[in-house]
Design a protein around this motif. Sequence first.
Motif, PDB file in Angstrom:
ATOM      1  N   GLU A  74      -0.872   3.899  -1.202  1.00  0.00           N
ATOM      2  CA  GLU A  74      -1.969   4.826  -1.286  1.00  0.00           C
ATOM      3  C   GLU A  74      -1.577   6.070  -0.338  1.00  0.00           C
ATOM      4  N   ASN A  97       0.836  -1.210  -0.163  1.00  0.00           N
ATOM      5  CA  ASN A  97      -0.012   0.010  -0.034  1.00  0.00           C
ATOM      6  C   ASN A  97       0.831   1.277   0.038  1.00  0.00           C
ATOM      7  N   MET A 104      -6.844   1.732 -12.441  1.00  0.00           N
ATOM      8  CA  MET A 104      -6.591   2.200 -11.200  1.00  0.00           C
ATOM      9  C   MET A 104      -6.141   3.871 -10.997  1.00  0.00           C
ATOM     10  N   ARG A 146       0.099  10.717  -0.842  1.00  0.00           N
ATOM     11  CA  ARG A 146      -1.092  11.551  -1.729  1.00  0.00           C
ATOM     12  C   ARG A 146      -0.565  12.563  -2.557  1.00  0.00           C
ATOM     13  N   LYS A 149      -1.521  -1.063  -3.759  1.00  0.00           N
ATOM     14  CA  LYS A 149      -2.308  -0.067  -3.956  1.00  0.00           C
ATOM     15  C   LYS A 149      -1.561   1.446  -4.313  1.00  0.00           C
ATOM     16  N   PHE A 150      -1.713   1.892  -5.372  1.00  0.00           N
ATOM     17  CA  PHE A 150      -1.112   2.899  -5.621  1.00  0.00           C
ATOM     18  C   PHE A 150      -1.730   4.421  -5.505  1.00  0.00           C
ATOM     19  N   PRO A 151      -0.963   5.408  -5.541  1.00  0.00           N
ATOM     20  CA  PRO A 151      -1.982   6.703  -5.375  1.00  0.00           C
ATOM     21  C   PRO A 151      -2.737   7.345  -6.999  1.00  0.00           C
ATOM     22  N   ALA A 152      -3.877   7.384  -6.735  1.00  0.00           N
ATOM     23  CA  ALA A 152      -4.377   7.910  -8.125  1.00  0.00           C
ATOM     24  C   ALA A 152      -3.921   8.958  -8.397  1.00  0.00           C
TER      25      ALA A 152
END
Length: 268
Positions: A180, A178, A232, A183, A206-209
């Motif tokens: 995420e 993660n 994603m 930011r 999970k990557f930052p959008a």
Amino acid sequence: SLLCFRHEFKEIICYDDSLLSDMCSFICWTFKLLRVLEISYYNAFFSRELTQLVNLRYLAINLKYSCELPPSISNLSNLETLIISTQWGEVILPCNVWKIPKLRHLYAKGRANVDVSFHSEEAVTDHNHPSILENLQTIANLNCYGFIQDLLARTPFLTKLGICGHLLSDSRNLMFFNLEFLRHLETLKLCSNFFHGFRTTLREVKFPAIIKRLTLKYTGIEWEEISVLGMMLPNLELLKLENAAWGQQWATTDGGFPRLKFLKLKFL
């Protein structure tokens, strides 16, 4: 030997000198107000005397071998950019590097990986270690060993991150579950040591959008999951895949990579 002097001796670029130690001593004793120092000699070493140049804003040095930088590097209280290059091996940064209050950009170039020692017990016992590195924006070629998750938790304002090394777990998943929480991260590079020859999976990664530029190297991720990344990461503008994907065909999906402008495929 050749020394280039610029801007009334506030900047020096050193390209070659057989007596590097004497040169460092000369610089430290003569140019105490130096702000920019670049040592490009291919066989350089990191002299402890360099940490006396407390006015440095920018320091770049090309090292031939692996080395461990001295704890006194924290004396460089005005340093904003640190660039380390090596012909071979790793550069170990002491925990004290995080005491440099203005450090913004940490780069490892060439064949170098930066191995950062940031042990949790040290941060707890030494109250001079900041809990949040508010100014740090860039870490390039960070070795993934050790307390990397602990480090990243202290760098919430990173805009550029490069992680290299042994990225895969025993179950053949990427180990960074993660990211995420970063930011502000716009540029991310994940580079494994080498191509392992088997399929890997993102699983819980999970990557930052907000990411705009992504580079994957030697990761062996299946093409289907590459397409998932396209969903994603709606802001992605640049994607580089270097021996990064597994399979003979990439069946793209509608709606994926809506803002992609640059695509690089290498060593398929």
